[in-house]
Write a protein that holds these residues in place. Sequence first.
Motif, PDB file in Angstrom:
ATOM      1  N   GLU A  51      54.897 -21.862  19.534  1.00 40.42           N
ATOM      2  CA  GLU A  51      55.975 -20.929  18.890  1.00 40.42           C
ATOM      3  C   GLU A  51      56.331 -19.875  19.511  1.00 40.42           C
ATOM      4  OE1 GLU A  51      52.894 -22.395  17.970  1.00 40.42           O
ATOM      5  OE2 GLU A  51      53.865 -23.949  16.657  1.00 40.42           O
ATOM      6  N   ARG A  85      65.630 -26.204  21.862  1.00 39.25           N
ATOM      7  CA  ARG A  85      64.325 -26.101  21.383  1.00 39.25           C
ATOM      8  C   ARG A  85      63.714 -27.413  21.482  1.00 39.25           C
ATOM      9  NH1 ARG A  85      62.796 -21.637  17.851  1.00 39.25           N
ATOM     10  NH2 ARG A  85      61.661 -23.264  16.860  1.00 39.25           N
ATOM     11  N   LEU A  97      59.046 -20.863  21.937  1.00 40.51           N
ATOM     12  CA  LEU A  97      60.314 -21.166  21.384  1.00 40.51           C
ATOM     13  C   LEU A  97      61.037 -19.898  20.810  1.00 40.51           C
ATOM     14  CD1 LEU A  97      59.253 -24.376  19.239  1.00 40.51           C
ATOM     15  CD2 LEU A  97      60.379 -24.152  21.246  1.00 40.51           C
ATOM     16  N   ALA A  98      60.182 -18.870  20.408  1.00 37.95           N
ATOM     17  CA  ALA A  98      60.841 -17.727  19.715  1.00 37.95           C
ATOM     18  C   ALA A  98      61.436 -16.923  21.388  1.00 37.95           C
ATOM     19  CB  ALA A  98      59.807 -16.822  19.415  1.00 37.95           C
ATOM     20  N   THR A 127      51.544 -19.614  22.565  1.00 35.78           N
ATOM     21  CA  THR A 127      51.608 -20.755  21.657  1.00 35.78           C
ATOM     22  C   THR A 127      52.938 -21.301  22.002  1.00 35.78           C
ATOM     23  OG1 THR A 127      52.441 -19.457  20.242  1.00 35.78           O
ATOM     24  CG2 THR A 127      50.233 -19.708  19.921  1.00 35.78           C
TER      25      THR A 127
END
Length: 160
Positions: free
Chosen positions: A51, A152, A54-55, A49
């Motif tokens: 996310e 980000r 980004l993590a 994903t």
Amino acid sequence: MAQPHAPRPTDRLSLFNTAPVSAAEASLLACCGSRRWARRLTRHRPYPTVEALLAAADEAAYDLSGADLDEALADEVAPVFPPGTCPVACTALRAAHDVYVARFGHVFVACIDDDRSDEHSNLILDGIRARLGNTPEKERAVVVEELRRLTRARLVRLVT
């Protein structure tokens, strides 16, 4: 004839996940100029994903060495006002930025993507002036966070 459609976020993430290593690294280097950061994110593909990507980017950003941060900062460009901005404001920005670079040795970095574009000029100039009072150590910590936020935002634009 059917019009080509813009890739959906999952399509763009999929394209990133399956891109050749050199292409993926080049895309990531446009987001953050640290080669070690880009290699690390490329090595850990595929990301299920946005996310997750980004993590991973955040984690890699927190692990930047001083040399990695210097490399990333060397790739950043000085802030500029959009065309049509009052010449006096442009002169003030250049002067303030020159003082900032002389004090800290790198360009001013701030993530202002969440702010209204008509406020960017004031935010940049006010930010430079406010941060000139920081110690070099405090400014380094602020720069790390601002670069992480900026990275980000660039990653989101890359894969969505």
